[in-house]
Scaffold this motif. Structure first.
Motif, PDB file in Angstrom:
ATOM      1  N   LEU A 239       0.791  -1.300  -0.205  1.00  0.00           N
ATOM      2  CA  LEU A 239       0.020  -0.108  -0.127  1.00  0.00           C
ATOM      3  C   LEU A 239       1.015   1.336   0.088  1.00  0.00           C
ATOM      4  CD1 LEU A 239      -1.677  -2.100   1.783  1.00  0.00           C
ATOM      5  CD2 LEU A 239      -3.465  -0.469   1.828  1.00  0.00           C
ATOM      6  N   GLU A 240       0.547   1.989  -0.889  1.00  0.00           N
ATOM      7  CA  GLU A 240       1.516   3.421  -1.043  1.00  0.00           C
ATOM      8  C   GLU A 240       0.734   4.438  -0.689  1.00  0.00           C
ATOM      9  OE1 GLU A 240       4.622   5.642  -2.561  1.00  0.00           O
ATOM     10  OE2 GLU A 240       4.614   4.037  -1.696  1.00  0.00           O
ATOM     11  N   ILE A 241       1.229   5.265   0.612  1.00  0.00           N
ATOM     12  CA  ILE A 241       0.154   6.398   0.902  1.00  0.00           C
ATOM     13  C   ILE A 241       0.637   7.487  -0.146  1.00  0.00           C
ATOM     14  CG2 ILE A 241      -0.062   7.636   2.933  1.00  0.00           C
ATOM     15  CD1 ILE A 241      -0.563   4.584   3.148  1.00  0.00           C
TER      16      ILE A 241
ATOM     17  N   PHE B  68       7.770  -6.369  -5.882  1.00  0.00           N
ATOM     18  CA  PHE B  68       8.037  -7.152  -4.596  1.00  0.00           C
ATOM     19  C   PHE B  68       6.402  -7.109  -4.165  1.00  0.00           C
ATOM     20  CE2 PHE B  68      11.785  -4.943  -5.934  1.00  0.00           C
ATOM     21  CZ  PHE B  68      12.722  -6.119  -5.577  1.00  0.00           C
ATOM     22  N   CYS B  69       5.590  -7.380  -4.826  1.00  0.00           N
ATOM     23  CA  CYS B  69       4.239  -7.611  -4.214  1.00  0.00           C
ATOM     24  C   CYS B  69       3.207  -8.348  -5.507  1.00  0.00           C
ATOM     25  CB  CYS B  69       3.534  -6.301  -3.821  1.00  0.00           C
ATOM     26  SG  CYS B  69       3.115  -5.250  -5.162  1.00  0.00           S
ATOM     27  N   ASP B  70       2.336  -8.875  -4.962  1.00  0.00           N
ATOM     28  CA  ASP B  70       1.065  -9.454  -5.888  1.00  0.00           C
ATOM     29  C   ASP B  70       0.265  -8.683  -6.165  1.00  0.00           C
ATOM     30  OD1 ASP B  70       2.071 -12.539  -5.784  1.00  0.00           O
ATOM     31  OD2 ASP B  70       1.889 -12.031  -3.581  1.00  0.00           O
ATOM     32  N   ARG B  71      -0.012  -7.694  -5.289  1.00  0.00           N
ATOM     33  CA  ARG B  71      -1.118  -6.572  -5.769  1.00  0.00           C
ATOM     34  C   ARG B  71      -0.559  -5.089  -5.354  1.00  0.00           C
ATOM     35  NH1 ARG B  71      -6.293  -8.488  -6.816  1.00  0.00           N
ATOM     36  NH2 ARG B  71      -6.336 -10.791  -6.844  1.00  0.00           N
ATOM     37  N   LEU B  72      -0.486  -4.237  -6.130  1.00  0.00           N
ATOM     38  CA  LEU B  72      -0.292  -2.764  -5.312  1.00  0.00           C
ATOM     39  C   LEU B  72      -1.455  -1.845  -5.485  1.00  0.00           C
ATOM     40  CD1 LEU B  72       2.079  -0.663  -5.107  1.00  0.00           C
ATOM     41  CD2 LEU B  72       1.633  -0.276  -7.511  1.00  0.00           C
ATOM     42  N   TYR B  73      -1.565  -1.067  -4.116  1.00  0.00           N
ATOM     43  CA  TYR B  73      -2.513  -0.458  -3.833  1.00  0.00           C
ATOM     44  C   TYR B  73      -2.244   1.089  -3.567  1.00  0.00           C
ATOM     45  CZ  TYR B  73      -5.554  -4.692  -3.043  1.00  0.00           C
ATOM     46  OH  TYR B  73      -5.949  -5.913  -3.187  1.00  0.00           O
ATOM     47  N   PHE B  74      -3.023   1.977  -3.849  1.00  0.00           N
ATOM     48  CA  PHE B  74      -2.719   3.446  -3.322  1.00  0.00           C
ATOM     49  C   PHE B  74      -3.723   3.568  -2.112  1.00  0.00           C
ATOM     50  CE2 PHE B  74      -0.659   3.701  -7.359  1.00  0.00           C
ATOM     51  CZ  PHE B  74       0.461   4.524  -6.778  1.00  0.00           C
TER      52      PHE B  74
END
Length: 163
Positions: A61-63, A82-88
């Motif tokens: 999770l990118e803030i 470096f992740c299976d899913r990226l969220y903001f």
């Protein structure tokens, strides 16, 4: 002229970032994910939140506190490795159309947050997953040990710097 909202308002950007991060961490915990903040990645970047899911998957999770924060940051595409899913994770004032379509979107409002869009999956290779799991476990265990014995942790860090 259509202007994007920039970091402004009555809340300082650092306070806004902290509030979003707290809500995003709660978001993870409520889903049974194990979140760790400020995780150094092997490529030299640092994930705001790296969370381990019950199935062994990793999400980042990118803030982002405001449009300026998002537009000035060109590093976040490197987190995908470096992740299976990226969220903001953003707050209600963030211009949501800035977030790429294949990234998930979590919107924080005070203590709570909501998933507005699921992230597209991009599964990690097994060897990368194993390496990341090892890094995650060592970091989390080290931080837990430091909380349990702050003086001992500080002494050990000081001793390691001397060597």
């Amino acid at each position: 002229m259509n202007k994007l909202p920039i970091c402004g308002g009555s809340v300082a950007p650092a306070e806004r970032t902290l509030a979003i991060c707290r809500a995003a961490t709660r978001f993870c915990a409520l889903r049974g994910w194990a979140p760790v903040q400020e995780v150094p990645l092997p490529n030299g970047r640092r994930a705001d939140i790296l969370a381990l899911q019950p199935d062994g998957g990793f999400v980042i999770l990118e803030i982002k506190s405001c449009a300026r924060d998002f537009l000035s940051d060109t590093k976040w595409p490197e987190y995908r490795d470096f992740c299976d899913r990226l969220y903001f994770a953003v707050d209600l004032d963030f211009p949501q159309d800035l977030v790429p379509e294949d990234a998930g979107l979590v919107v924080a409002d005070g203590w709570e947050s909501a998933l507005l869009r699921e992230a597209s999956p991009h599964p990690l290779a097994p060897s990368r997953r194993r390496s990341l799991l090892h890094r995650f476990a060592r970091l989390a265990a080290g931080r837990l040990a430091a909380l349990a014995d702050p003086e001992g942790h500080a002494a050990m860090r000081a001793a390691l710097k001397v060597e």
